[in-house]
Design an enzyme around this catalytic site. Structure first.
Site, PDB file in Angstrom:
ATOM      1  N   GLU A 147       0.367  -1.344  -0.075  1.00 55.74           N
ATOM      2  CA  GLU A 147       0.048  -0.037  -0.109  1.00 55.74           C
ATOM      3  C   GLU A 147       0.943   1.583   0.086  1.00 55.74           C
ATOM      4  O   GLU A 147       1.600   0.917   0.770  1.00 55.74           O
ATOM      5  CB  GLU A 147      -0.808   0.316   1.294  1.00 55.74           C
ATOM      6  CG  GLU A 147      -1.858   1.298   1.217  1.00 55.74           C
ATOM      7  CD  GLU A 147      -2.994   1.191   2.480  1.00 55.74           C
ATOM      8  OE1 GLU A 147      -1.911   0.540   3.149  1.00 55.74           O
ATOM      9  OE2 GLU A 147      -3.851   1.927   2.162  1.00 55.74           O
ATOM     10  N   LYS A 203      -9.125   1.554  -1.652  1.00 54.82           N
ATOM     11  CA  LYS A 203      -9.932   0.921  -1.198  1.00 54.82           C
ATOM     12  C   LYS A 203     -11.178   1.296  -1.316  1.00 54.82           C
ATOM     13  O   LYS A 203     -11.467   2.286  -0.974  1.00 54.82           O
ATOM     14  CB  LYS A 203      -8.838   1.621  -0.639  1.00 54.82           C
ATOM     15  CG  LYS A 203      -8.668   1.090   0.915  1.00 54.82           C
ATOM     16  CD  LYS A 203      -7.045   1.591   1.648  1.00 54.82           C
ATOM     17  CE  LYS A 203      -7.733   1.410   3.059  1.00 54.82           C
ATOM     18  NZ  LYS A 203      -6.234   1.965   3.777  1.00 54.82           N
ATOM     19  N   CYS A 223      -5.156  -3.272   3.025  1.00 59.52           N
ATOM     20  CA  CYS A 223      -5.172  -3.177   4.092  1.00 59.52           C
ATOM     21  C   CYS A 223      -6.480  -3.130   4.987  1.00 59.52           C
ATOM     22  O   CYS A 223      -6.978  -4.456   5.147  1.00 59.52           O
ATOM     23  CB  CYS A 223      -4.354  -1.687   4.288  1.00 59.52           C
ATOM     24  SG  CYS A 223      -3.690  -1.010   5.415  1.00 59.52           S
TER      25      CYS A 223
HETATM   26  O1  LIG Z   1      -2.449   7.104   4.575  1.00 55.94           O
HETATM   27  C1  LIG Z   1      -1.635   6.763   4.416  1.00 55.94           C
HETATM   28  O2  LIG Z   1      -0.408   6.727   4.479  1.00 55.94           O
HETATM   29  C2  LIG Z   1      -1.938   5.181   3.554  1.00 55.94           C
HETATM   30  N1  LIG Z   1      -3.290   4.315   4.077  1.00 55.94           N
HETATM   31  C3  LIG Z   1      -2.493   3.598   5.128  1.00 55.94           C
HETATM   32  O3  LIG Z   1      -1.866   3.563   5.897  1.00 55.94           O
HETATM   33  C4  LIG Z   1      -3.604   3.206   6.081  1.00 55.94           C
HETATM   34  C5  LIG Z   1      -5.211   4.261   6.698  1.00 55.94           C
HETATM   35  S1  LIG Z   1      -3.744   5.401   7.668  1.00 55.94           S
HETATM   36  N2  LIG Z   1      -2.984   2.167   6.934  1.00 55.94           N
HETATM   37  C6  LIG Z   1      -4.657   1.229   7.451  1.00 55.94           C
HETATM   38  O4  LIG Z   1      -5.820   0.336   6.569  1.00 55.94           O
HETATM   39  C7  LIG Z   1      -3.821   0.522   8.597  1.00 55.94           C
HETATM   40  C8  LIG Z   1      -5.446  -0.709   8.944  1.00 55.94           C
HETATM   41  C9  LIG Z   1      -5.002  -1.276   9.937  1.00 55.94           C
HETATM   42  O5  LIG Z   1      -3.326  -1.347  10.998  1.00 55.94           O
HETATM   43  C10 LIG Z   1      -5.787  -2.534  11.036  1.00 55.94           C
HETATM   44  O6  LIG Z   1      -6.440  -2.312   9.845  1.00 55.94           O
HETATM   45  O7  LIG Z   1      -5.637  -2.509  11.968  1.00 55.94           O
END
Ligand SMILES: O=C(O)CNC(=O)[C@H](CS)NC(=O)CCC(=O)C(=O)O
Length: 272
Positions: free
Chosen positions: A40, A114, A155
């Site tokens: 990702e 996503k 993710c």
């Molecule tokens: O924002 C960015 O740089 C890219 N996107 C992410 O890193 C995303 C949103 S903050 N991360 C997740 O979805 C983690 C999910 C997770 O850790 C869980 O389901 O426990």
């Protein structure tokens, strides 16, 4: 089929991230991979929206996408770019968190935005509000390829089994889960959820991950994982950036599903 999971510690400079991604994609190709997958937000991990707005591009002008399409063509491989943060035309200025499946001809065979946004307060010091920066997708995507039928997720989608069930019901044999999982939830849930989704769907699950310390305030869990349809972990990349190679035999999909045909036993029912 040999899959190559690329594990990265992307930072806030897309050009530097691209350099490292190309280096590891080439290492995977040298190792015999015919399907290479990146995590990702391969192109940028940043918590600074103004910086993201300054350096990110719409899909049509994204240099990471262009370079990786060339690379897939030059190497003759299938390539999942786990996701890129790209600008959209939305008035609110939100980005898309978009996976691209690239063919050996360098064409975009599928794209997936996503669906589920990580708006979560893990603790007082650790909160995420993905929907503030990203516009959620509204459509599940299954790609028909010579390698097999590939379902795309990203993710946090991992926590929504109905998406995986739909992909499997539509014929998926492989489901991709590129990620940037948080360290706390990663330690508690990552492997269990990936193995559960593999077992429930009878699919191979390929989950290339971001890892390590991206900036003073942002770290990820790593442990890119490949899971077989029966639930065994075929490979775990640990916490260093690098390439993990794994051989898949799609006959294992049918074998697992014939031992426990739960996909065929789906029933509609009444109740809450
Ligand atoms: O924002 C960015 O740089 C890219 N996107 C992410 O890193 C995303 C949103 S903050 N991360 C997740 O979805 C983690 C999910 C997770 O850790 C869980 O389901 O426990």
């Amino acid at each position: 089929m040999r899959a190559g999971l690329v594990q990265l510690t992307s930072g806030d400079d897309p050009a530097a991230n691209l350099g490292e991604t190309l280096r590891l994609v080439r290492e995977a190709v040298a190792g015999g991979a015919d399907f290479v997958l990146t995590p990702e937000v391969t192109n940028i991990v940043s918590m600074d929206r103004a910086h993201q707005r300054a350096v990110l591009q719409p899909e049509a002008h994204d240099p990471t996408l262009a370079a990786l399409r060339n690379e897939a063509r030059a190497a003759g491989i299938w390539l999942l770019i786990g996701s890129l943060a790209v600008k959209t035309e939305d008035a609110d200025g939100r980005f898309a968190n978009r996976s691209f499946l690239i063919s050996p001809q360098g064409e975009i065979a599928a794209r997936y935005d996503k669906i589920h946004m990580f708006d979560v307060e893990i603790s007082e010091s650790e909160t995420y509000r993905e929907s503030a920066g990203y516009r959620p997708g509204t459509r599940a995507v299954l790609a028909e390829t010579p390698l097999g039928r590939i379902g795309l997720t990203i993710c946090y989608d991992l926590r929504f089994p109905e998406l995986f069930r739909r992909l499997a019901g539509a014929g998926a044999q492989i489901i991709t889960v590129p990620a940037a999982f948080s360290p706390v939830t990663g330690a508690a849930h990552w492997e269990s959820l990936l193995r559960a989704r593999a077992i429930e769907t009878g699919c191979f699950i390929l989950a290339p991950a971001q890892t390590g310390q991206h900036s003073p305030r942002r770290a990820t869990h790593g442990h890119s994982l490949a899971v077989a349809p029966w639930g065994e972990v075929l490979a775990d990349a640990g916490t260093e950036p690098g390439v993990t190679l794994v051989d898949l035999d799609l006959a294992d999909v049918e074998h697992a599903r014939s031992r426990v045909p739960s996909l065929k036993h789906h029933r509609e029912f009444e109740g809450p």
